[in-house]
Design an enzyme around this catalytic site. Structure first.
Site, PDB file in Angstrom:
ATOM      1  N   HIS A  88      45.542  27.275  40.871  1.00  0.00           N
ATOM      2  CA  HIS A  88      44.143  27.333  40.435  1.00  0.00           C
ATOM      3  C   HIS A  88      44.006  26.819  39.008  1.00  0.00           C
ATOM      4  O   HIS A  88      44.693  27.315  38.116  1.00  0.00           O
ATOM      5  CB  HIS A  88      43.625  28.770  40.520  1.00  0.00           C
ATOM      6  N   TYR A 117      34.717  36.299  38.778  1.00  0.00           N
ATOM      7  CA  TYR A 117      34.607  37.585  38.064  1.00  0.00           C
ATOM      8  C   TYR A 117      33.127  37.826  37.781  1.00  0.00           C
ATOM      9  O   TYR A 117      32.473  37.004  37.142  1.00  0.00           O
ATOM     10  CB  TYR A 117      35.355  37.521  36.736  1.00  0.00           C
ATOM     11  N   TYR A 128      44.343  33.873  29.707  1.00  0.00           N
ATOM     12  CA  TYR A 128      44.394  34.087  31.159  1.00  0.00           C
ATOM     13  C   TYR A 128      45.600  33.361  31.777  1.00  0.00           C
ATOM     14  O   TYR A 128      46.316  33.940  32.601  1.00  0.00           O
ATOM     15  CB  TYR A 128      43.099  33.599  31.824  1.00  0.00           C
ATOM     16  N   LYS A 154      47.327  40.674  34.200  1.00  0.00           N
ATOM     17  CA  LYS A 154      48.495  40.626  33.315  1.00  0.00           C
ATOM     18  C   LYS A 154      49.639  41.537  33.744  1.00  0.00           C
ATOM     19  O   LYS A 154      50.772  41.353  33.303  1.00  0.00           O
ATOM     20  CB  LYS A 154      48.057  41.011  31.891  1.00  0.00           C
ATOM     21  N   PRO A 176      43.655  45.761  35.449  1.00  0.00           N
ATOM     22  CA  PRO A 176      43.992  44.512  36.163  1.00  0.00           C
ATOM     23  C   PRO A 176      43.022  43.352  35.916  1.00  0.00           C
ATOM     24  O   PRO A 176      43.251  42.258  36.393  1.00  0.00           O
ATOM     25  CB  PRO A 176      43.983  44.929  37.625  1.00  0.00           C
TER      26      PRO A 176
HETATM   27  P1  FAS Z   1      56.021  48.999  40.233  1.00  0.00           P
HETATM   28  O1  FAS Z   1      55.228  50.272  40.066  1.00  0.00           O
HETATM   29  O2  FAS Z   1      55.464  47.896  41.049  1.00  0.00           O
HETATM   30  O3  FAS Z   1      57.450  49.336  40.899  1.00  0.00           O
HETATM   31  C1  FAS Z   1      58.171  50.496  40.493  1.00  0.00           C
HETATM   32  C2  FAS Z   1      59.085  50.882  41.649  1.00  0.00           C
HETATM   33  O4  FAS Z   1      59.867  52.004  41.223  1.00  0.00           O
HETATM   34  C3  FAS Z   1      58.293  51.308  42.882  1.00  0.00           C
HETATM   35  O5  FAS Z   1      58.776  50.653  44.018  1.00  0.00           O
HETATM   36  C4  FAS Z   1      58.519  52.818  42.938  1.00  0.00           C
HETATM   37  O6  FAS Z   1      58.554  53.311  44.261  1.00  0.00           O
HETATM   38  C5  FAS Z   1      59.869  52.965  42.262  1.00  0.00           C
HETATM   39  N1  FAS Z   1      60.090  54.289  41.667  1.00  0.00           N
HETATM   40  C6  FAS Z   1      59.186  55.092  41.072  1.00  0.00           C
HETATM   41  N2  FAS Z   1      59.773  56.248  40.696  1.00  0.00           N
HETATM   42  C7  FAS Z   1      61.079  56.167  41.076  1.00  0.00           C
HETATM   43  C8  FAS Z   1      62.193  57.053  40.993  1.00  0.00           C
HETATM   44  N3  FAS Z   1      62.076  58.258  40.427  1.00  0.00           N
HETATM   45  N4  FAS Z   1      63.387  56.643  41.492  1.00  0.00           N
HETATM   46  C9  FAS Z   1      63.515  55.404  42.040  1.00  0.00           C
HETATM   47  N5  FAS Z   1      62.499  54.525  42.181  1.00  0.00           N
HETATM   48  C10 FAS Z   1      61.288  54.924  41.692  1.00  0.00           C
HETATM   49  N6  FAS Z   1      48.453  43.954  38.416  1.00  0.00           N
HETATM   50  C11 FAS Z   1      47.732  42.818  38.456  1.00  0.00           C
HETATM   51  O7  FAS Z   1      48.083  41.877  37.747  1.00  0.00           O
HETATM   52  N7  FAS Z   1      46.622  42.720  39.278  1.00  0.00           N
HETATM   53  C12 FAS Z   1      46.225  43.763  40.091  1.00  0.00           C
HETATM   54  O8  FAS Z   1      45.221  43.669  40.801  1.00  0.00           O
HETATM   55  C13 FAS Z   1      46.954  44.954  40.089  1.00  0.00           C
HETATM   56  N8  FAS Z   1      46.600  45.998  40.904  1.00  0.00           N
HETATM   57  C14 FAS Z   1      47.319  47.173  40.837  1.00  0.00           C
HETATM   58  C15 FAS Z   1      46.977  48.292  41.637  1.00  0.00           C
HETATM   59  C16 FAS Z   1      47.701  49.493  41.562  1.00  0.00           C
HETATM   60  C17 FAS Z   1      47.309  50.694  42.418  1.00  0.00           C
HETATM   61  C18 FAS Z   1      48.778  49.603  40.655  1.00  0.00           C
HETATM   62  C19 FAS Z   1      49.548  50.920  40.529  1.00  0.00           C
HETATM   63  C20 FAS Z   1      49.137  48.514  39.875  1.00  0.00           C
HETATM   64  C21 FAS Z   1      48.413  47.289  39.961  1.00  0.00           C
HETATM   65  N9  FAS Z   1      48.754  46.171  39.200  1.00  0.00           N
HETATM   66  C22 FAS Z   1      48.059  45.004  39.222  1.00  0.00           C
HETATM   67  C23 FAS Z   1      49.862  46.198  38.325  1.00  0.00           C
HETATM   68  C24 FAS Z   1      51.080  45.966  39.174  1.00  0.00           C
HETATM   69  O9  FAS Z   1      50.984  44.728  39.811  1.00  0.00           O
HETATM   70  C25 FAS Z   1      52.247  46.120  38.261  1.00  0.00           C
HETATM   71  O10 FAS Z   1      52.062  45.406  37.059  1.00  0.00           O
HETATM   72  C26 FAS Z   1      53.519  45.707  38.921  1.00  0.00           C
HETATM   73  O11 FAS Z   1      53.629  46.410  40.125  1.00  0.00           O
HETATM   74  C27 FAS Z   1      54.647  46.028  37.944  1.00  0.00           C
HETATM   75  O12 FAS Z   1      55.816  45.997  38.627  1.00  0.00           O
HETATM   76  P2  FAS Z   1      56.959  47.073  38.322  1.00  0.00           P
HETATM   77  O13 FAS Z   1      57.148  47.182  36.858  1.00  0.00           O
HETATM   78  O14 FAS Z   1      58.096  46.665  39.195  1.00  0.00           O
HETATM   79  O15 FAS Z   1      56.374  48.480  38.762  1.00  0.00           O
HETATM   80  C1  PHB Z   2      44.050  40.004  43.007  1.00  0.00           C
HETATM   81  O1  PHB Z   2      43.919  38.972  43.671  1.00  0.00           O
HETATM   82  O2  PHB Z   2      44.498  41.064  43.486  1.00  0.00           O
HETATM   83  C2  PHB Z   2      43.647  39.987  41.543  1.00  0.00           C
HETATM   84  C3  PHB Z   2      43.327  38.777  40.940  1.00  0.00           C
HETATM   85  C4  PHB Z   2      42.948  38.764  39.603  1.00  0.00           C
HETATM   86  C5  PHB Z   2      42.877  39.955  38.899  1.00  0.00           C
HETATM   87  C6  PHB Z   2      43.205  41.170  39.514  1.00  0.00           C
HETATM   88  C7  PHB Z   2      43.583  41.182  40.849  1.00  0.00           C
HETATM   89  O3  PHB Z   2      42.479  39.941  37.601  1.00  0.00           O
END
Ligand code: FAS
Ligand code: PHB
Length: 391
Positions: free
Chosen positions: A72, A202, A386, A298, A294
């Protein structure tokens, strides 16, 4: 059992770190609380910066992303009923972003780890315990199928997210945390319907924020801002589509194709940073150390840059017997993290409805958006943040 680096968490941070270390000949094991299927079932991020796509290429898992990902060059801002395109490629001298879901990134990293036969422990539950990371002999203990296990290692990487055990294992007095909780969340819906536009939209509307995103030309990801205490159970698919429709411009409303949700969930919005990101032989990376709303896409990308710095520091330790990278790891990450925290906070503050700000607040947001889409200088600051600031 012994390894060089024990990685807690099999999300994007843990799996990407494991792959980069493996490629550099550093032995590692990943210990994950949940099952692989559970990890893959979480629908999260959708936009990858070039820094992240380069890292996936570097560890040899970029092929499927380049085949199915969508490049994009711009995004659209919708306010006062009109859409305005921000030409990020033109404003940043040729940079773009890759739309490729976090689920796919995690799948590709899991597949690569499985193919290499690398040690990964799933379903460790809440049994994982970190010990001795303030000494030269850290270890990780966990229970699996009723059997206790102990892993001796040189380093522990806490890649276990915001609710993980790693940050919680650090003495509270050794950490400084910063947090801002927003008075709203994102209700997200995934459906096999074509997106309303070929780029992300957005929207700032009097009813609240909305985001039109996608996973492919036939799979869309939509979000609407909801109050922080909202329950996903109170939203039928039809109610979601009606609310989204009410926040779109006439053309997008016309083009909107609705369908049954494949997934529907509410994500709370917060800004959070824990400093420092290193405590002895324990390093925090990704959501274990920081959270961004989000809006700026980032979260996943910051996790990738942390992992880039951490893998370089650990490889340097083993290859050059140097601690320079490890000693500077936290400072290097935090400089980039705080810039992303600022951008994510700014973009969230600009695009969302803050009830306490009233009509005056809405007018200020619309004036800033009017200025932004009419000023190359202002649009450039949005675009360069961005697409991702340089490492
Ligand atoms: P993660 O949380 O992805 O992974 C951590 C891992 O550690 C998980 O698999 C968990 O099960 C495991 N874990 C936890 N406790 C543990 C323990 N005690 N023992 C062993 N393992 C354990 N980012 C965006 O850019 N756009 C979005 O739209 C967006 N939406 C999101 C929605 C939600 C609900 C959440 C929570 C986050 C969102 N994020 C979004 C941010 C997300 O993408 C994170 O930045 C990304 O998952 C980061 O990756 P990790 O650091 O690997 O953490
Ligand atoms: C998504 O596609 O999930 C998404 C894209 C852009 C954002 C957040 C989430 O800023």
């Amino acid at each position: 059992m012994r390894t060089q680096v024990a990685i807690i968490g099999a999300g994007p941070s843990g799996l990407l770190l494991g792959q980069l270390l493996f490629k550099a000949g550093v032995d590692n094991i990943v210990i994950e609380r949940q099952s692989a299927a559970y990890v893959l079932g979480r629908i999260r991020a959708g936009v990858l910066e070039q820094v992240t796509t380069d890292l996936l290429d570097e560890c040899g898992v970029g092929a499927r992303m380049h085949r199915h990902g969508l490049l994009h060059d711009g995004i659209e801002l919708l306010f006062k009923g009109e859409r305005h395109r921000i030409d990020m490629r033109a404003l940043t001298g040729g940079k773009s972003v890759m739309v490729y879901g976090q689920t796919e990134v995690t799948h590709d990293l899991m597949e690569a780890r499985r193919a290499e036969g690398l040690a990964t422990v799933y379903e460790a539950g809440d049994s994982v315990r970190l010990q001795g990371f303030d000494s030269a002999q850290p270890k990780v203990c966990y229970v699996r199928d009723g059997q206790a296990h102990e892993i001796e290692c040189d380093f522990i990487a806490g890649c276990d997210g915001y609710h993980g055990v790693s940050r919680a294992s650090i003495p509270a007095a050794a950490l400084k945390t910063y947090e801002k909780v927003y008075p709203f969340g994102w209700l997200g819906l995934l459906a096999d319907v074509p997106p309303v536009s070929h780029e992300l939209v957005y929207a700032n509307t009097e009813r609240g924020f909305a985001l039109c995103s996608m996973r492919s030309p036939t799979r869309s990801r939509y979000y609407v801002q909801v109050p922080a205490d909202e329950k996903v159970e109170s939203w039928t698919d039809e109610a979601f589509w009606d609310e989204l429709r009410s926040r779109l411009d006439p053309q997008a409303r016309e083009r909107l194709v609705t369908g049954p949700s494949l997934e529907k969930s509410i994500a709370p919005l917060r800004s959070f940073v824990a400093e420092p990101m290193r405590f002895g032989r324990l390093f925090l990376a990704g959501d274990a150390a920081h959270i961004v709303p989000p809006t700026g896409a980032k979260g996943l990308n910051l996790a990738a840059s942390d992992v880039k710095y951490l893998s370089s520091a650990l490889v340097e330790h083993y290859r050059d017997h140097s601690s320079a990278g490890s000693d500077h790891y936290s400072d290097r990450c935090l400089r980039r993290i705080w810039k992303a925290e600022r951008f994510s906070w700014w973009f969230t503050s600009l695009m969302h409805k803050f009830p306490e700000a009233g009509d005056f607040g809405q007018k200020l947001q619309e004036a800033e958006l009017d200025y932004l889409v009419g000023s190359k200088a202002a649009a450039t600051t949005l675009a360069e943040n961005y697409v991702g600031l340089p490492l």
